[in-house]
Structure formats: C-alpha cells, structure tokens
Design a protein around this motif. Structure first.
Motif, short mmCIF file in Angstrom:
data_model
loop_
_atom_site.label_atom_id
_atom_site.label_comp_id
_atom_site.label_asym_id
_atom_site.label_seq_id
_atom_site.Cartn_x
_atom_site.Cartn_y
_atom_site.Cartn_z
N ILE A 103 82.62 37.82 56.57
CA ILE A 103 83.26 37.32 57.79
C ILE A 103 82.77 35.90 58.11
CG2 ILE A 103 83.41 37.64 60.30
CD1 ILE A 103 83.34 40.68 59.76
N LYS A 104 81.48 35.67 57.88
CA LYS A 104 80.90 34.36 58.15
C LYS A 104 81.13 33.37 57.01
CE LYS A 104 77.24 36.38 61.01
NZ LYS A 104 75.78 36.66 61.11
N LYS A 105 81.83 33.84 55.94
CA LYS A 105 82.16 33.00 54.79
C LYS A 105 80.93 32.34 54.19
CE LYS A 105 86.85 32.12 56.46
NZ LYS A 105 87.87 31.11 56.82
N LYS A 106 79.90 33.14 54.01
CA LYS A 106 78.68 32.62 53.42
C LYS A 106 78.90 32.27 51.95
CE LYS A 106 75.13 34.65 56.36
NZ LYS A 106 73.84 35.40 56.36
N ARG A 107 78.13 31.31 51.47
CA ARG A 107 78.21 30.92 50.07
C ARG A 107 77.71 32.06 49.19
NH1 ARG A 107 75.61 25.25 49.06
NH2 ARG A 107 73.88 26.64 48.62
N PRO A 108 78.15 32.12 47.93
CA PRO A 108 77.70 33.20 47.04
C PRO A 108 76.19 33.35 46.97
CG PRO A 108 79.52 32.01 46.03
CD PRO A 108 79.18 31.26 47.29
N ASP A 109 75.46 32.24 46.93
CA ASP A 109 74.00 32.32 46.85
C ASP A 109 73.38 32.91 48.10
OD1 ASP A 109 74.09 31.25 44.36
OD2 ASP A 109 73.42 29.24 44.93
N ASP A 110 74.13 32.84 49.22
CA ASP A 110 73.58 33.33 50.48
C ASP A 110 74.06 34.73 50.82
OD1 ASP A 110 72.30 30.90 50.86
OD2 ASP A 110 74.03 30.01 51.88
N MET A 111 74.90 35.31 49.97
CA MET A 111 75.35 36.67 50.21
C MET A 111 74.21 37.66 49.98
SD MET A 111 78.59 36.70 51.08
CE MET A 111 79.22 38.31 50.65
N PRO A 112 74.23 38.82 50.63
CA PRO A 112 73.20 39.83 50.36
C PRO A 112 73.21 40.22 48.88
CG PRO A 112 74.48 40.40 52.31
CD PRO A 112 75.19 39.24 51.67
N LYS A 113 72.06 40.46 48.32
CA LYS A 113 71.92 40.74 46.89
C LYS A 113 71.43 42.17 46.64
CE LYS A 113 72.95 36.47 45.92
NZ LYS A 113 74.26 36.12 45.32
N ASP A 114 71.67 42.61 45.41
CA ASP A 114 71.20 43.92 44.97
C ASP A 114 69.68 43.94 44.84
OD1 ASP A 114 73.75 44.84 44.84
OD2 ASP A 114 73.77 45.21 42.69
N SER A 115 69.15 45.15 44.91
CA SER A 115 67.75 45.39 44.57
C SER A 115 67.71 46.33 43.37
CB SER A 115 67.01 46.03 45.75
OG SER A 115 67.03 45.20 46.88
N LEU A 116 66.52 46.51 42.81
CA LEU A 116 66.32 47.43 41.70
C LEU A 116 65.37 48.53 42.15
CD1 LEU A 116 66.97 47.74 38.58
CD2 LEU A 116 64.70 46.76 38.20
N ALA A 117 65.65 49.76 41.72
CA ALA A 117 64.78 50.89 42.05
C ALA A 117 64.30 51.55 40.77
CB ALA A 117 65.51 51.89 42.93
N ILE A 118 63.03 51.92 40.75
CA ILE A 118 62.43 52.63 39.61
C ILE A 118 61.74 53.87 40.17
CG2 ILE A 118 60.83 52.51 37.67
CD1 ILE A 118 61.05 49.42 37.90
N LEU A 119 62.11 55.02 39.66
CA LEU A 119 61.54 56.28 40.14
C LEU A 119 61.06 57.09 38.94
CD1 LEU A 119 61.06 58.54 42.30
CD2 LEU A 119 63.44 59.26 41.84
N GLU A 120 59.81 57.50 38.97
CA GLU A 120 59.31 58.43 37.96
C GLU A 120 59.73 59.84 38.37
OE1 GLU A 120 55.31 59.55 35.40
OE2 GLU A 120 55.20 58.03 36.99
N LEU A 121 60.46 60.50 37.49
CA LEU A 121 61.03 61.80 37.82
C LEU A 121 59.94 62.81 38.13
CD1 LEU A 121 63.82 61.83 35.10
CD2 LEU A 121 64.16 61.73 37.57
N GLY A 122 60.20 63.59 39.17
CA GLY A 122 59.23 64.57 39.63
C GLY A 122 58.27 64.04 40.67
#
Length: 1022
Positions: A103-122
């Motif tokens: 809505i605020k027409k932010k530039r691509p670099d200023d858009m919210p970005k993904d994060s990475l998650a690492i989980l050891e099973l169990g």
C-alpha cells in the motif's frame, strides 16, 4: 420415560441444526486448505502446511507416532534432511506487513523479507535467521550441509550512504540533477545516430571481442532475470556479475552451515550457489563490489571435505547455467567476458573445469570445430528439448537443453542456437515502422508467434561436446526440436520427433503429424522410424533399446527395437480397449498411457481403462493383466513415490490409487509383482489426494476428504488403520453445510446418466427449494470432493449456495458429433426434470450457472426452453460462425481446431456444414429467449473472444430481453484477481436471490452502473 427422552433429544438436535449459520462472504479468507507436504525417509515425521485463503499459514511438523508436534507460523518450502534429523523451511513475513508495504509502495529492497527456520526433529528449539533470500540442501548424502543466501541488509541511516528522508529542497535539487543528466544522455544518443548516418552501422560494433548474444538466462537466486534475447540490445533487470555497468546488482553473503556440528563458513558477494549431487562440492559465483574496481567476479568451488576453496574462473561480465557431474569433479557453464554491457549482441562461450586443473578452460564458441555455421553457444539453456528417458521418456517441449553431464560423466550436453542479426537502431523510435506480416505459409499465425516470441528467441538445440575429440556434435536442430535421451544421457541411441512442414495444420487439427527418428548421440546421425505419426505415449526404455508409442489412427501400440531396427506391434492379444472408451469428440481417442518400463527392458507396463498390463516389447509373449479391476469397475493407477526411479524391478511393490466407478469411492492398494497379487490398504467413500510413501519404510501419507469433511492429512503404517494428523476448518461445524449424493436418471437419449446432487444440511424433503444447475462436461467423479466456500474464478460457489437454502445439481453430459447443443438439452434438461420429480424443488425457481463451455450451453439452452427462471453464463460462445475464425489470445492460436476436432464437437469446417454452426449457435434463436441472463465477458479473455459476449448482449438488448454483462477490466477467461472473485460472488448471490427467492434487487440489477459512476459506486447497494 425413555420415549419422552428420545423425543426431547430429537427436538434438541433439530433446534441445534436450525441454529447453524448460513455461510456469508466474510468466511472466505480464513478457510483453510492443506498445502505442501513432505515425509522423512524413515517415515517417522511429516511436515505439512495449513494455509488460509488469505492471511498467515502455519507449517506443522508431527511424528507419525503422535508423540511430537511443532508449529512454525508462516513456514513454507520445507525440507527434511536425508538423515531424518532436521527440518528446514522459509518463513514468510506477516501477511499484514507485506500488504501494508505494498500500500505504501515501498521499494523491493524495503519490502518485508523471508526468514529461515531450522528445527532438529524431536526437539523444541527453532533456530531462525532473518532476511534470507534462498536456501539449498544436497540432493543425496551430505545431510549435514545447508547453504543459505542472505538478502540485502537494511540500510544504516546513521551512516553515510544510508537512505534518509530528503527535505523538499534536496528533492528539488536531485530532480534537477537527474533532468540535467537525461539531457546529456539524449545528446549522446543524437550524436551516435548522426555518426551512424555518416559512417554506417559499423560505429555501433564493439572494438574488441566477438560481440554477444544469448537468450534470456535463468533467474538469479533472488529472482532477477539475467540476460536479454538473442540478438537484442544489451541490458537486463539484473546486470551481469562482472559487467562494466556500475549499477550491476551486488551479491550478498552466503552461509554454509554444518547442521551436525554447528560450524559455519561465510562467503561474500555471492549471487549463485549449488551443491553437486553427491554433496562433496559447493560451487558459487561472486560479483564485483559496487564502486570497487579492484574486486572481480569469480566462480569458486569449495571442497566440503577439506574446506579448500578454488577459484576456477574470473574476469567475466556474466556466467550462468552451471552444471556439475555427480561426483563434483567436473564443472561446466557458459560465460561472456568480452562485450560491453550495452553491446547490441553478446556471444556466450562454453567453459569446463576438471578437478586438478588450474582454471576453467574454453570448450566451445561460435567458431569452434563442429559448430553449425552462423550458430553460437546458447545463453538460454533450459528450453526443454532434452527429454528424459528411462521409462517415462520425458519429452522436451521447446527446443534446447540445459547444460548437463550424463550420469557417468562421460558426456557433456549444452544448447546451441542460430545467431540473430541485431535490431536496426539507426532510426529513432518514432521513425521506425512497426508492422506484423501475416503470411499464409507461416507455421503459426502472427498472434501465436508474438505470444511465443520470448521462447522462440531463447530456443536452443541440443548439442554434445566431445571431450576426447574436442569437437561439438550437433544432435538437435530446427527440425528435430524435441530429443528423448536414454540412460540419463549415457544411452547408445536417443530418439527425436519432427513436425517440420506440417505445423500449419494444427490450426484446424489441434495437433501435428510427426516423424519419429533414432538419433546417434556420438555423431548426430538420424534414422527414420515412423513417418507422419499421430499419437502419443512415447516412452523410451531405460537402456534406450526400445521406443514404445501408441498410434491413434491404427489404435495399436508399437515398440521399435533399436538393435534389430524392427518395429513390433505389441499388446495385440489384449482384447480390451487400450484407448479412451468414452471418447465423444470428433477425433481419434487417446491411449490410457504407459506406467513404466521394467528392469533390463524385459517388459513395459501399460494401462487400459481399469487395469495394468505387462507386455512384451517384442510382441511375442502373452500379455499379462496384473490387476483385476474391470469386473468390479475399479480403476488402478500407479503412484510413483520415487522421482529417481528409472525402471520397475520384477519383485517390486507398487503403490496404486484405486477409484470405483460405481460408488465413486477411492483408496490405496499395493501390487506385489513377485506374486502378481494386489492387496487393498483401504477403500472408502472419500477422495484420496496426493499419496506419498516414505523412502525407507512402508509408511504412507495422504489427504482424505469428502464434501462434508474438510481435507486432512493422514498417515498409515503398513496396513494398520490410518491416523489423522490435521484438523482443518473446525469452524465449519458452526455453519449450515450440505450433503452430496449420486443422482441417476434416464436422459432423453435413453442413456442411464449420473450427476451429483447437493442439498442443505438442514434439508427437509417436504419443503420446496430453489435450485441452481451447474455443469461442465462430466463431474460424477467429484462426488466426494471437498469444495471450500471460496470466491471462485468463475464456477459456482456450491457450498455457499447450498448453505443458504439452494439445491445444486451437477449433471453429466454426453455428446453426439455435430450436435453439442442438443447434447446439452438432452442431458441437462432431462436431469433437471428428473430432480423436480423428486418433489422438493420449486420448478418455477430454477437457475443455470456455467463458465466457458458451460456458458455456451447455457445460452443455447435458454433458446430451447423456458424452464429456467434465471441464467448466469461466463465467457459464452453465442455465435459459432464468428467464433470459428476467432483467436485464443492466451496461446495466440486460431480456434478452428476447437470446432473441427475437440470440445465444440462440430466435426466439420464452417464451409462443409454451415447448418451445424448455425443450428448450434444461440444467436440465431434469440427471439425465443425469455430467461433473464447475466453474461461475464472480460476484455482480456485469453480463450473465448470477448466479443462473443457482446454479440449475445447486443442481440438480447436489441430484442428487448433482460440481459446484463459484467466486464472485468484486464481480466482473463477466468478471474485471477481475488478482489474481482469476491465481487462476482456477491453479484451472483444478489442475482439468484432476486430471481429465485424474490429478494430485493441491488442497484446494479435495477439501474446498472453508468461509466461516470465507475469507481464511485459499485452498485451493490439497494
């Protein structure tokens, strides 16, 4: 006392049911579906996504035993490592944050970005890393390794260079500076044009190097496209890593993490990165650092065993299309290092590195031995013309090949392409003529050529570089666009098809005749197998010894033996049809298809309507039916649970999907080839979706659903009872839902026919209900499909209307060549009257809804009967005589084949049978129409020309009939924009509630919406 208690319970039950809410348009966004799903190799864990239609989803990680469960909000793109220890996924930003940024027409670099998650099973702890662009894990082995590429960091506003909000004076000075700069650029261009006029085009050539070409390259990890069309002007969204353009996108930090030890390594300025298959090498490309002339773009290999890095290539403008052999000892790629970023052409070259060498060496360029004259190394490399063999015989669809090594690493394949002349830029844009020439001998009409322009510019053809002779061997060419390889590229013979010189006929046939060839990958020589082939099911055996195909004209399978060069008729002893038994279009029926080849090419498995057959490719041994579905009308279909599987072994157990044509139930079964025995795991009155099997255990995962039960994830260990893991849409219990049942009747043709009948959950057989009839071809197999309340692209929102007190009927339709309109009448009208006879439908309150082919049948029906009180037709064809010569603007092809050979089912040209085109067109019978009609005809419809809707609208308007037309601007055949989908659901409800329930009509129905009010009033009020 017991009797009173029973009566009391019944009253309470009825009251509770009556108190349930009807669905409304506010429920859509939160309604859930099951998304991606992955299972650990040992079958102990399942990760799956539960996503709302709009908003934030969740990734669930659960143990099959039920003792472990973990949620990762907004998680997606999940991987479970091969050693079953870790799950890795990306995490989306909050939906609201992304929406606000848009809505605020932010530039691509200023858009919210993904994060990475690492989980050891169990375990419970989730490691999260912010601003991650992508991640990769090895295909095999190397379970401990994870590589992820960081996104650009947020600017530090406290430091010089950090972006800060400019005051008004600064903004004004910046604008003046930009304007001044543009004036200088314009003057420079004018001077260059004057030089061209005086000295000729030679002044545009680069002083050194070979110029440059290449077609559109692949996407960077960040998603930016690199490269331009072959022969086009230079420049791209993301300039090359090492180019002389100061604005080249700078790489970011790559992190290599050992999941077992926690050790990490960091690599700067990385733009691309890859593991080899056996996970002993990480290859990555770095870029120059912006405004730092001392840094150089480079290609580096990193040895995962000893931690040694080796720079194998540097000083280049662009490099791409990397390939490694399985062992990581060989690397191949293309690169361009001679041209300016503004060059009109760029010529890429093929480079090769082998472990132990000092650096990558040049293998092939446009002047190399064996290269076709005036051809060059292709930049695009993913054209798809290098199909896989080994059972599936994956055929390429557009030319060329990605760079790849064969399985044993002895062959190197790449793409080549003709050099196109650069565009003439000697004239200013406003003086250049822009015209399309439609020639009668063109393979495709101009509209199709324009739609496929990028693909054609990027088209490449399969070649092999001989590492011994140092020569290029051309395998594919402009005639042999599609090549089928064998033995993962190591086969002694490849296969290819060619439709050169016969493509014009696709205009009215919908297909082309092809020649089938063998291709010798050592020298590119070909031999003809079959001339003017019409058919399908091409499947090369795993070694390449055989090529199987189905001839639709002769209605037989044939197998070519590349050693004896004999073409054998096979499966001729099978008495049941191996092609579509229910085909009702005016063309030859298709084969049911190939399952897979068996080990050593001894047998191949194929389908009939119900069963799986084992056949001899020599045509000598008796064919064997491996399942027993026909007697009970149960279909068995193979589920490939191993994407790396090249063939089926004699003792293998195959997972099969079952579908019962009688009661529409489905399930899973296991076919044990060592015993030729099929055991049923389960078969229920449900729909089973996307079955999976653990790689190293007899553990299964699948989704089950019915119209009443929302889709949920289940697991099954061996033949034990299935265990439900998910519980989607618990809110459904608050709403008056519905039921589905199979409805049978005898059509006017005398045929016993089926349809699906939907009733409200609180259905009372003593009441009279309004009914909507929806249809599209045949839908009896959807009896147990769950249909969420959703703003649909075009079809009827069935649960919504059922919840609000409508009966919905979906009849099957069967057709006779030349009379598609009559087919609709015979089955839809007879089915409607059969339902009315049941006594619970008000025969004066029946509506019609359909889209595309369904829309055509609606406008035809209302010219033949007045039974229906309201009709809603999306993208209908009103006039077959004009639609016959129209264009499907999506692919850009003419529509003639649609009438002569496929769905419209006329079976003749307009000049052969004009009577049929007129007889089947609603336009010529409009004076008979009494049913109020709403048409949806969108001005960017890519399948049915939208003027068909205009013809229907204008005709009814001229005759004084009640007609409305909705045109969603910029929308295609089916609505894409969710806002438009929501809008049409509201209008559809308002229309049918007015016509079939007597509700007050909204303003758009009574008054319309004048153009001057567009954007001011949607007309949805009353």
């Amino acid at each position: 006392m017991k009797k009173c208690f029973f009566v009391f319970c019944c009253i309470v039950s009825i009251t509770v049911s009556a108190q349930k809410k009807p669905l409304d348009h506010s429920v859509y966004d939160g309604w859930q579906s099951v998304g991606e799903r992955v299972m650990s190799n040992d079958g102990k864990y399942v990760a799956y996504a539960i996503n709302p239609q709009e908003g934030d989803g969740v990734l669930m990680i659960q143990s099959v035993s039920g003792d472990y469960k973990k949620e990762i909000p907004r998680g997606y793109n999940a991987t479970i490592t091969d050693d079953n220890r870790f799950v890795i996924c990306r995490i989306r930003p909050f939906y609201k944050d992304t929406r606000d940024a848009r809505i605020k027409k932010k530039r691509p670099d200023d858009m919210p970005k993904d994060s990475l998650a690492i989980l050891e099973l169990g375990k419970d702890k989730i490691e999260k890393i912010a601003r991650v662009r992508s991640y990769k894990t090895p295909d095999e082995n190397g379970s401990q390794w994870l590589a992820y590429l960081m996104d650009k960091g947020l600017p530090d506003l406290s430091r010089p260079g950090g972006r800060q909000e400019m005051d008004s004076l600064t903004r004004l000075n910046t604008m003046l500076s930009v304007a001044d700069s543009l004036i200088h650029v314009a003057d420079s261009i004018k001077n260059k044009v004057n030089d061209v006029k005086m000295k000729g085009m030679a002044v545009l050539q680069q002083p050194r190097g070979e110029g440059g070409s290449g077609s559109g390259g692949g996407a960077r990890p960040g998603g930016a496209q690199r490269g331009g069309a072959r022969g086009a002007a230079g420049g791209s969204a993301a300039p090359a890593a090492g180019g002389d353009d100061a604005a080249a996108e700078e790489g970011t930090e790559l992190i290599l993490k050992n999941l077992h030890t926690g050790e990490q390594h960091s690599f700067k300025l990385v733009s691309e990165y890859y593991f080899n298959r056996n996970a002993n090498i990480l290859l990555y490309e770095t870029t120059k650092k912006a405004n730092d002339s001392l840094t150089q773009a480079s290609v580096v290999t990193y040895d995962l065993a000893n931690g040694n890095s080796k720079t194998i290539f540097k000083k280049f403008n662009d490099a791409k299309n990397y390939a490694m052999d399985d062992n990581g000892t060989q690397v191949a790629f293309i690169a361009e290092r001679d041209s300016s970023s503004k060059a009109l052409q760029k010529f890429y070259k093929l480079y090769y590195y082998k472990t132990g060498a000092d650096s990558a060496m040049l293998l092939a360029s446009r002047n190399s031995n064996g290269m076709v004259p005036t051809w060059t190394v292709a930049e695009a490399g993913g054209g798809g013309g290098f199909g896989g063999g080994g059972g599936g015989g994956r055929r390429g669809g557009g030319g060329g090949s990605a760079i790849s090594f064969s399985k044993n690493g002895q062959r190197l394949f790449f793409g080549t392409a003709p050099v196109l002349p650069p565009k003439d830029t000697s004239l200013p844009e406003f003086d250049r003529v822009s015209v399309d020439i439609w020639h009668y001998n063109d393979d495709q009409i101009q509209a199709a050529q324009i739609r496929s322009l990028n693909a054609d510019l990027n088209r490449s053809y399969l070649a092999r570089f001989d590492l011994n002779t140092k020569e290029t061997v051309q395998i594919g060419n402009q005639s042999l666009r599609n090549v089928i390889h064998t033995m993962d590229g190591d086969g002694a013979v490849f296969y290819a098809t060619s439709d050169t010189g016969r493509r014009v006929a696709s205009q009215w046939q919908g297909f082309t005749l092809s020649d089938i060839y063998t291709v010798n990958p050592d020298n590119g020589k070909t031999e003809l197998i079959r001339k003017n082939f019409k058919g399908g099911a091409l499947s090369a055996s795993s070694t390449g010894k055989y090529l199987l195909f189905f001839d639709e004209v002769k209605q037989n399978y044939f197998a070519y033996n590349s050693i004896t060069k004999q073409l054998n008729t096979v499966a001729k002893d099978i008495k049941t049809s191996l092609f579509d038994e229910e085909n009702d279009v005016p063309d030859d029926p298709n084969a049911y298809g190939v399952v897979q080849w068996m080990e050593a090419d001894k047998y191949v498995l194929i389908y009939d309507r119900y069963d799986i057959w084992k056949i001899d490719p020599e045509g000598k041994e008796r064919s064997v039916c491996l399942t027993d579905g026909r007697k009970d009308k149960v279909q068995y279909r193979f589920i490939n649970v191993d994407r790396e599987e090249k063939f089926i072994t004699p003792g293998q157990k195959l997972l099969l999907h079952m579908f019962d044509e009688k009661d529409k139930s489905s399930g899973l079964a296991v076919l044990d080839l060592s015993k030729n025995n099929t055991s049923v795991l389960f078969k229920e009155k449900v729909t089973v979706q996307a079955p999976q099997k653990a790689k190293d255990a007899d553990v299964y995962s699948f989704v089950k659903e019915t119209f009443v039960r929302s889709p949920d994830v289940f697991t099954m260990v061996g033949s034990n009872a299935a265990v439900q893991l998910s519980h989607t849409n618990p809110q459904q219990a608050e709403y008056n839902w519905g039921t589905s049942e199979l409805f049978k009747w005898k059509a006017y043709t005398g045929k016993e026919t089926e349809g699906v009948l939907y009733k409200p959950e609180d259905f009372d057989p003593k009441k009279k209900y309004p009914m909507i009839v929806y249809f599209y071809e045949r839908n009896n197999t959807t009896l147990y499909n769950y249909q969420p309340p959703a703003p649909t692209p075009s079809r009827l929102n069935i649960p919504f209307f059922v919840s609000r007190g409508y009966i919905v009927f979906v009849p099957d339709i069967w057709y006779k060549k030349g009379y598609p309109g009559q087919g609709a009448y015979d089955y839809i009208l007879s089915g409607t009257r059969a339902v009315v006879k049941q006594g619970f439908v008000d025969s004066t309150k029946i509506g019609l809804q359909g889209q595309s082919w369904g829309g055509y049948q609606i406008v035809y029906l209302i010219t033949k009967t007045n039974l229906y009180a309201a009709a809603w037709a999306g993208a209908p064809v009103a006039n077959m005589t004009s639609a016959y010569g129209g264009i499907r603007w999506g692919p850009g092809i003419l529509r003639q084949f649609h009438y002569e050979k496929t769905q419209s089912r006329i079976g003749a040209t307009l000049w052969e049978r004009p009577d049929l085109y007129i007889q089947n067109s609603a336009l010529f019978s409009l004076p008979k129409v009494k049913t109020p009609l709403v048409i949806m005809a969108n001005d960017a419809d890519d399948a049915v020309p939208w003027y068909q809707g205009i013809e229907m609208y204008s005709g009814m308007r001229r005759l004084g009939k009640k007609v409305w037309m909705l045109t969603y601007n910029g929308e295609a055949h089916n609505l894409v924009e969710r806002k438009n989908r929501k809008d049409i659901q509201i209008r559809e409800q308002q229309f049918f509630d007015y016509m079939l329930k007597g509700d007050k009509p909204s303003k758009w129905i009574t008054e319309g919406v004048p153009a001057v009010m567009k954007g001011r009033d949607l007309g949805l009020g009353y």
